[in-house]
Design a protein around this motif. Sequence first.
Motif, PDB file in Angstrom:
ATOM      1  N   UNK A 181       9.630  45.264   1.417  1.00  0.00           N
ATOM      2  CA  UNK A 181       9.646  44.163   2.383  1.00  0.00           C
ATOM      3  C   UNK A 181       9.327  44.668   3.778  1.00  0.00           C
ATOM      4  N   UNK A 182       8.736  43.783   4.546  1.00  0.00           N
ATOM      5  CA  UNK A 182       8.553  43.992   5.982  1.00  0.00           C
ATOM      6  C   UNK A 182       9.340  42.904   6.693  1.00  0.00           C
ATOM      7  N   UNK A 183      10.187  43.321   7.620  1.00  0.00           N
ATOM      8  CA  UNK A 183      10.962  42.379   8.419  1.00  0.00           C
ATOM      9  C   UNK A 183      10.316  42.266   9.797  1.00  0.00           C
ATOM     10  N   UNK A 184       9.950  41.042  10.170  1.00  0.00           N
ATOM     11  CA  UNK A 184       9.326  40.797  11.464  1.00  0.00           C
ATOM     12  C   UNK A 184       9.756  39.428  11.968  1.00  0.00           C
ATOM     13  N   UNK A 185       9.635  39.244  13.268  1.00  0.00           N
ATOM     14  CA  UNK A 185       9.946  37.926  13.813  1.00  0.00           C
ATOM     15  C   UNK A 185       8.860  36.944  13.390  1.00  0.00           C
ATOM     16  N   UNK A 186       9.293  35.852  12.785  1.00  0.00           N
ATOM     17  CA  UNK A 186       8.357  34.838  12.304  1.00  0.00           C
ATOM     18  C   UNK A 186       9.083  33.510  12.264  1.00  0.00           C
ATOM     19  N   UNK A 187       8.490  32.523  12.892  1.00  0.00           N
ATOM     20  CA  UNK A 187       9.087  31.191  12.936  1.00  0.00           C
ATOM     21  C   UNK A 187       8.031  30.224  13.422  1.00  0.00           C
ATOM     22  N   UNK A 188       8.411  28.975  13.574  1.00  0.00           N
ATOM     23  CA  UNK A 188       7.488  27.971  14.095  1.00  0.00           C
ATOM     24  C   UNK A 188       6.956  28.340  15.473  1.00  0.00           C
ATOM     25  N   UNK A 189       7.699  29.135  16.232  1.00  0.00           N
ATOM     26  CA  UNK A 189       7.198  29.467  17.566  1.00  0.00           C
ATOM     27  C   UNK A 189       6.822  30.942  17.707  1.00  0.00           C
ATOM     28  N   UNK A 190       6.794  31.688  16.614  1.00  0.00           N
ATOM     29  CA  UNK A 190       6.354  33.085  16.640  1.00  0.00           C
ATOM     30  C   UNK A 190       5.530  33.335  15.385  1.00  0.00           C
TER      31      UNK A 190
END
Length: 325
Positions: A172-181
């Motif tokens: 897995x790769x953990x990264x910031x990800x969301x509707x605004x990123x």
Amino acid sequence: MRHIMLGDLEVSRIGLGAMGMSHGYTDSGTDEAESIRTIHRALELGVTFLDTAEVYGPYANEDLLGRALRGRRDQVVLATKFGMISHTGRGPGNRDSSPASIRTAVEGSLKRLETDHIDLYYQHRVDPDTPIEETVGALAELVAEGKVRHIGLSEAGPETIRRAHAVHPVAAVQSEYSLWTRGLEERVLPLLRELRIGLVPFAPLGRGFLTGKIRSADGFKEGDFRHGNPRFTGENFQHNLRLADEVATVAAEADATPAQVALAWLLAQGDDIAPIPGTKRVSRVEENTAADGVQLTTQQIDKLSSLPPAAGDTHPEAGLRMMER
């Protein structure tokens, strides 16, 4: 709660990020009993995927999880991270993923977490002074010894991911990800799918912004990640309020909360994505895990996907320098 695969690792589709229980926010570390109740409630609701790191506190968050999971360790997939603290004398603020530092870090994490193995062990940020092949080689040794089951990377770019995966499979790769990123959609996400690596989005609720509950930045004290963060200041803040309002509009249509809609949008992006919304309150973990049952329409997903990007960087300059994209 449905489950998905991160590489060869099975996890609940929604996890729990524990950082804020001890670190990073205005009232972090103020109510350990509620934090432990939150962890236990998450397990009752089918969450099996818990995330921490040695630097949270530092060390306090791993200690907290170790105590909370006594007698329950076999119910969870436990993820932690190394590399933001140097155990070889590089000094504060210097990333260290050298094999010697990893050896010290893993023993400390195992002791604090009160376990004999870590299910998913991430490099927290890429170390510019240690070739990724050396770092992953050391992690592969820990896998062979049974101290680590799967390895991961956090905020790594495509070249680093590919080089790491060539040495040992990355789960897995953990990264910031969301509707605004959404910056990783262009280069990182396609590579993860090519290599069959899972994605673990942190800050999937925009550090609380996408819940619609934050209408002013005045309450963020020194030491809170959001204090002085570019997205939470000035004109950027006002622009981003309009994005949160759009999410709230869809939530009203879907008979769900804005937080649930933001998580449901992420879940709709693929069956290889397991967000880890962070909270330290039972009520919020109940709200967040219920997102697994929210079904957005195609039109709602398209509307959310077409929202303009958030204004402002996700981190101050020093934090941005530690991130690859």
